[in-house]
Write an enzyme that holds these catalytic residues in place. Structure first.
Site, PDB file in Angstrom:
ATOM      1  N   HIS A 143      42.503  -2.593   0.370  1.00  0.00           N
ATOM      2  CA  HIS A 143      41.446  -1.636   0.705  1.00  0.00           C
ATOM      3  C   HIS A 143      41.019  -1.858   2.150  1.00  0.00           C
ATOM      4  O   HIS A 143      41.139  -2.969   2.684  1.00  0.00           O
ATOM      5  CB  HIS A 143      40.209  -1.824  -0.189  1.00  0.00           C
ATOM      6  CG  HIS A 143      40.404  -1.412  -1.603  1.00  0.00           C
ATOM      7  ND1 HIS A 143      39.891  -2.132  -2.666  1.00  0.00           N
ATOM      8  CD2 HIS A 143      41.037  -0.351  -2.153  1.00  0.00           C
ATOM      9  CE1 HIS A 143      40.204  -1.534  -3.798  1.00  0.00           C
ATOM     10  NE2 HIS A 143      40.903  -0.460  -3.513  1.00  0.00           N
ATOM     11  N   GLU A 159      39.866   5.417  -4.241  1.00  0.00           N
ATOM     12  CA  GLU A 159      39.341   4.075  -4.504  1.00  0.00           C
ATOM     13  C   GLU A 159      37.867   3.938  -4.121  1.00  0.00           C
ATOM     14  O   GLU A 159      37.351   2.823  -4.005  1.00  0.00           O
ATOM     15  CB  GLU A 159      40.186   3.045  -3.767  1.00  0.00           C
ATOM     16  CG  GLU A 159      41.642   3.041  -4.190  1.00  0.00           C
ATOM     17  CD  GLU A 159      41.899   2.322  -5.506  1.00  0.00           C
ATOM     18  OE1 GLU A 159      41.397   1.209  -5.694  1.00  0.00           O
ATOM     19  OE2 GLU A 159      42.614   2.895  -6.362  1.00  0.00           O
ATOM     20  N   CYS A 168      32.913  -6.070  -2.016  1.00  0.00           N
ATOM     21  CA  CYS A 168      33.430  -5.459  -3.242  1.00  0.00           C
ATOM     22  C   CYS A 168      32.341  -5.300  -4.292  1.00  0.00           C
ATOM     23  O   CYS A 168      32.366  -4.371  -5.093  1.00  0.00           O
ATOM     24  CB  CYS A 168      34.556  -6.308  -3.823  1.00  0.00           C
ATOM     25  SG  CYS A 168      36.123  -6.220  -2.941  1.00  0.00           S
TER      26      CYS A 168
END
Length: 448
Positions: free
Chosen positions: A250, A174, A371
Site C-alpha cells: 500500500h 484498498e 494501518c
C-alpha cells in the site's frame, strides 16, 4: 467554526492470528503460523488510542468484525450447524477457515475512503467502503464495515455512505491506505491524493512483476466521482511498481501525508516531480502551501522502510504548527531508520518530535500505526453528529480494557481456530461491545 482530523482506530478482534494470508506483505508472510496474543494486541491498540487522546487529539474507535465468518463458509458449500460448519472446514479446507477467522479488519485504513464536506459537491462527509478485492479474507469485510460506519455516522444531513465498488479486479480498492488529503485547515477545501498501483484498462502504466498491485486507477477515479470531488481538487499518482515488488503493498507503507506536508521515500512514486508540482499548484489554488519531505534511499533503503514501517506512521499536526510522528518500536530498533529520525527531528524542520509505541502484535501481522486508523476530517457540527459512543474518553478506555480482559484469549494458534467455542466467545464479546459503543445491531448474528 473549528475543524478536526479525528483518528478512528480499529479495535483488534478476538480472533487475531498469524495466518500469513497477505501475499506481498512481508511481515504477514514471515510470521505465518506463529501463535498470537489477541488480548495483548487489543490492549496495545487501546494504549495508543488513549495516549493520543491524552495528547489532545480527537480519537475514536471502530469495532472489529464477527469472526469466524460462518456465513462466508456456508457460501463456499459448508453446511450444518455453526459448529459443524467450523469443524468440517477445519477438516476439509483449513486455509478457508483461517481466512474466515482473520482479524484483519483491525487495519481500518483499509475500511473506506473518506472525503470531508469541504471537498464534496453536496457538502456532506462521504464514505465509500473498500471492496478489498485482492485478498479473499479481506473481501468479506465490507458489508459489516458499511453497517458499522453507518451506525457511527448515521445523520444523513451530514454523512453520505456508498457501497463498495464492484468486486472485480478492475476496481480493486484498498481504501484510505492509498488516499491522503492535503489542506491548509481541515475545514477548508483541500486536495485529495489518490495513489494507484496499476491501471485496469490503460497499458501505458507499468505493473509490478512479483506482487499484486492492489489499487487500480479506475477504482480511485470511481471513488472521486461518487464523492463529488472537483477535478481541480484531485491528484492521481502511480506507485512505483518496483517498490511494490519489494513488499510495499500500500502507499501508506512508503509515504504519509497530513495538512500541507507529504513525507515520502525517494522511490515511492513514478513521475515524482510532476506529481509534486501538481500537488503544489492545486493546493495553492485553495490557499495552501504544499511542502514535501523526501527520505533519500541513501539514508533509508526500501527494505529498511518495509521492515521498520517508518512511513506507516501517523503524522499529526500540533497547535504550534509543528508535526508529531507516531512510529512503531521497530523504527527505534532499526539503526539506520532511527539515525534518520534523530537527524530529522533535530534539524528544526516541520517534524519536531517522534513518539514510539509498542504495536508488536499488529506489526508482526503487517500493520503499523497508520494501518490501525481511519482519518475523518470533521467540523464541530459534524463531530457533534457522530455517534458519541465511539469517541474515546477516559471512561470508554476503561470500559474497553475491562471488556478485552474479560473476553480475549492470551494465546491463539491455528489449531485453536477449529474450536467452535471461539465463535461463541466472539459473538458474546461483540454483542457486549455494541452496547458499550451504542452501535445497535450491526453483526450478522444480531440481525439474522
Amino acid at each position: 467554526m473549528k475543524s478536526y482530523e479525528v483518528n478512528f482506530d480499529g479495535l483488534v478482534g478476538p480472533t487475531h492470528n498469524y495466518g500469513g494470508l497477505s501475499y506481498g506483505n512481508v511481515a504477514s508472510q514471515s510470521n505465518s503460523q506463529q501463535s498470537s496474543n489477541p488480548k495483548e494486541a487489543a490492549l496495545q491498540g487501546l494504549a495508543k488510542m488513549k495516549a493520543l487522546m491524552e495528547m489532545g487529539f480527537q480519537q475514536g474507535v471502530l469495532a472489529p468484525q464477527e469472526r469466524p465468518d460462518v456465513a462466508a463458509l456456508r457460501r463456499l458449500g459448508f453446511s450444518g450447524t455453526d459448529a459443524q460448519v467450523i469443524e468440517r472446514a477445519a477438516k476439509e479446507a483449513m486455509p478457508l477457515l483461517v481466512a474466515s477467522c482473520s482479524a484483519s479488519s483491525m487495519w481500518v485504513a483499509n475500511a473506506a475512503t473518506v472525503s470531508p464536506s469541504a471537498d464534496t459537491a453536496d457538502g456532506r462527509v462521504h464514505f465509500t467502503a473498500a471492496n478489498l478485492n485482492c485478498k479473499y479474507h479481506r473481501s468479506i469485510e465490507h458489508p459489516t464495515t458499511s453497517r458499522v460506519l453507518g451506525a457511527m455516522f448515521a445523520d444523513q444531513q451530514h454523512f453520505a455512505h456508498h457501497a463498495a465498488l464492484p468486486a472485480v479486479a478492475q476496481f480493486g480498492d484498498e481504501g484510505a491506505a492509498n488516499h491522503t488529503r492535503f489542506c491548509r485547515e481541515y475545514g477548508e477545501a483541500g486536495v485529495e491524493f489518490f495513489v494507484f498501483g496499476r491501471s485496469a484498462f490503460d497499458t501505458r502504466y507499468p505493473a509490478p512483476q512479483k506482487y499484486p498491485a492492489r489499487q487500480t486507477l479506475e477504482a480511485s477515479q470511481a471513488v472521486a466521482r461518487l464523492h463529488g470531488l472537483r477535478d481541480e481538487g484531485v491528484v492521481y499518482a502511480q506507485q512505483n511498481p518496483n517498490v511494490i515488488d519489494q513488499g510495499v503493498f500500500h502507499n501508506d507503507v512508503i509515504a504519509v501525508g497530513n495538512g500541507e506536508v507529504l513525507f515520502y521515500h525517494e522511490d515511492a512514486f513514478l513521475e515524482t516531480e510532476h506529481m509534486l508540482a501538481e500537488l503544489q499548484g492545486k493546493l495553492a489554488n485553495v490557499g495552501g502551501k504544499f511542502q514535501s519531505i523526501c527520505v533519500p534511499r541513501s539514508a533509508v533503503s526500501v527494505d529498511d522502510a518495509v521492515r521498520s514501517y517508518l512511513f506507516n506512521s501517523q503524522l499529526l499536526s500540533r497547535p504550534d504548527g509543528s508535526m508529531l510522528l507516531i512510529v512503531p518500536q521497530e523504527c527505534q530498533a532499526n539503526e539506520r531508520v532511527w539515525a534518520y529520525l534523530q537527524s530529522l527531528t533535530s534539524s528544526g524542520g516541520l517534524i519536531r518530535e517522534v513518539k514510539v509505541f509498542d504495536l508488536k502484535q499488529s506489526m508482526q501481522n503487517g500493520g503499523g500505526p497508520a494501518c490501525l486508523r481511519l482519518r475523518v476530517a470533521l467540523n464541530e457540527t459534524e463531530l457533534a453528529a457522530v455517534n458519541p459512543g465511539v469517541i474515546m474518553t477516559a471512561p470508554l478506555y476503561g470500559s474497553l480494557t475491562a471488556w478485552v480482559e474479560k473476553h480475549y484469549r492470551d494465546r491463539l494458534s491455528e489449531s485453536d481456530l477449529a474450536d467452535p467455542q471461539l465463535l461463541l466467545e466472539c459473538r458474546t464479546a461483540l454483542d457486549e461491545l455494541t452496547q458499550i459503543l451504542k452501535l445497535g445491531a450491526v453483526y450478522p448474528f444480531q440481525i439474522n
